[in-house]
Design a protein around this motif. Structure first.
Motif, short mmCIF file in Angstrom:
data_model
loop_
_atom_site.label_atom_id
_atom_site.label_comp_id
_atom_site.label_asym_id
_atom_site.label_seq_id
_atom_site.Cartn_x
_atom_site.Cartn_y
_atom_site.Cartn_z
N LEU A 1 0.83 -1.21 0.00
CA LEU A 1 0.00 0.00 0.00
C LEU A 1 0.86 1.26 0.00
O LEU A 1 0.52 2.26 -0.65
N ALA A 2 1.98 1.20 0.71
CA ALA A 2 2.88 2.36 0.74
C ALA A 2 3.47 2.62 -0.64
O ALA A 2 3.57 3.78 -1.07
N ALA B 1 11.56 9.81 4.86
CA ALA B 1 11.79 9.30 6.22
C ALA B 1 10.80 8.20 6.60
O ALA B 1 11.18 7.21 7.24
N ILE B 2 9.53 8.36 6.23
CA ILE B 2 8.51 7.42 6.70
C ILE B 2 8.25 6.27 5.73
O ILE B 2 7.68 5.25 6.13
N PHE B 3 8.67 6.41 4.49
CA PHE B 3 8.45 5.35 3.51
C PHE B 3 9.74 4.76 2.95
O PHE B 3 9.98 3.56 3.04
N ILE C 1 1.93 3.75 10.11
CA ILE C 1 1.43 4.98 10.72
C ILE C 1 1.60 6.16 9.77
O ILE C 1 0.74 7.05 9.68
N GLY C 2 2.70 6.15 9.01
CA GLY C 2 2.91 7.20 8.02
C GLY C 2 1.89 7.12 6.90
O GLY C 2 1.39 8.14 6.42
N LEU C 3 1.58 5.90 6.47
CA LEU C 3 0.60 5.71 5.39
C LEU C 3 -0.77 6.19 5.81
O LEU C 3 -1.47 6.89 5.05
#
Length: 371
Positions: A289-290, A311-313, A344-346
């Motif tokens: 999904l990301a 940073a988040i992905f 959490i980022g997604l």
């Protein structure tokens, strides 16, 4: 305030689960032995004290399972030389061993110290996840969902440094997102927790280098590489071939005398097994999904937001990909931080995109004068 309370409640649940439902995994023996060897025990004495402390912690059936299930466990139990040859696998977890010894100094037994440290840092990781959710736009209710599907309960109950690794990995990325100079200190120290976290250090520092902190990033890279070398050298760590062979080809109770396989097929088969099992893991859904989100929205992202997306992905997914490429083990507790950070980022980014889309439609409807 309600968000903080919810996150704290989830963290308390994780803590209690880790303390009340320890996994009593076999690695407990290795870490207890490593901690005792640091106190000066060796040879037959190390074997005796290690297993006596284990016997006092677990019931008889669990003890029998840990020492008699399979030839490998039986050999390590019977032969002090075999136990001594396991120590290089565990001594390199320098910070975890140090925390176990600190917990033991407060009166806890060594076996209990191993999972108490895990439970505490798993709970602290939940609190950090809440902070990351706030930074990325995720609602507080996302925290318990992500915790449930990312393996927090597992790492809280295991006698391994994975909860510690999860906490410091999340803390490093949080410092990176916040633009704190602390990121350079944290990234440099990551190999002292688990040596494979050198990959994360280099990814984080590469991100910092790209986005402008070139001198600090290069200095931190030099420190983390030196620290990695010192840990490996001072603790007599085994090389990649030994680790690959003992973990993925043929487990031996005497790794110091192992002769690596020369058959190419022995090295290819673990990759096939890993690829199949990885597609069956819940984490695969998160990463899929990301990637879909990045392909659909990455190009339309404002340049100032690409630092956050990296940073988040990019960092966590690159860590997983490179780690599996170098060591194709289906040990997904290594990736709890990556899965939870990506998830959490997604959630946060999808929420922001949906909010922006709704706001755009509202403006078009009420402010556009065209019929």
């Amino acid at each position: 305030m309600p968000a903080l309370v919810l996150t704290a409640c989830v963290a308390l649940i994780v803590l209690c689960f880790g303390l009340k439902k320890p996994a009593y995994n076999w690695d407990m023996i290795g870490y207890v032995a490593a901690a005792l060897s640091a106190e000066g025990y060796h040879g037959a004495d190390l074997n005796t004290v290690t297993y006596d402390s284990l016997r006092s912690e677990v019931n008889a059936s669990t003890f029998d399972l840990l020492v008699t299930q399979g030839e490998y466990r039986q050999t390590v139990y019977r032969d002090p030389l075999s136990l001594a040859q396991q120590l290089p696998f565990y001594r390199i977890r320098v910070l975890y061993i140090g925390l176990i010894r600190m917990a033991h100094a407060t009166g806890l037994s060594y076996p209990r110290s191993t999972y108490v440290v895990s439970a505490v840092f798993a709970a602290l990781s939940v609190m950090l996840l809440g902070l990351l959710g706030h930074e990325t736009g995720a609602p507080a209710v996302a925290v318990p969902v992500v915790v449930a599907f990312s393996g927090f309960l597992d790492i809280a109950s295991l006698s391994t440094p994975d909860a510690l690794a999860c906490f410091f990995s999340l803390l490093t990325v949080y410092a990176l997102i916040r633009g704190s100079m602390l990121v350079f200190v944290l990234a440099a120290l990551l190999p002292s927790i688990r040596t494979d976290l050198l990959l994360l250090s280099l990814l984080v520092l590469g991100h910092a280098f790209i986005f402008g902190h070139k001198k600090y990033a290069l200095a931190s890279m030099a420190v983390t590489l030196m620290l990695y070398w010192l840990i490996v050298r001072c603790n007599g760590a085994y090389g990649w071939l030994t680790l690959f062979n003992t973990s993925l080809i043929h487990k031996t109770a005497y790794p110091a005398t192992l002769v690596p396989s020369r058959a190419i097929g022995d090295y290819l088969r673990p990759y096939g097994s890993m690829a199949y099992r990885f597609t069956m893991q819940p984490q695969m859904v998160i990463y899929g999904l990301a990637l879909w989100f990045l392909m659909r929205n990455g190009r339309r992202t404002h340049p100032s937001d690409r630092r956050l997306l990296g940073a988040i992905f990019i960092i966590p997914m690159a860590f997983v990909a490179i780690h599996l490429l170098l060591f194709p083990a289906n040990t997904y507790r290594f990736f709890t931080f990556a899965a939870s950070l990506t998830a959490i980022g997604l959630i946060g980014q999808m929420r922001l995109v949906a909010s922006a889309s709704t706001d755009h439609r509202f403006k078009r409807r009420w402010l556009d004068p065209r019929p």
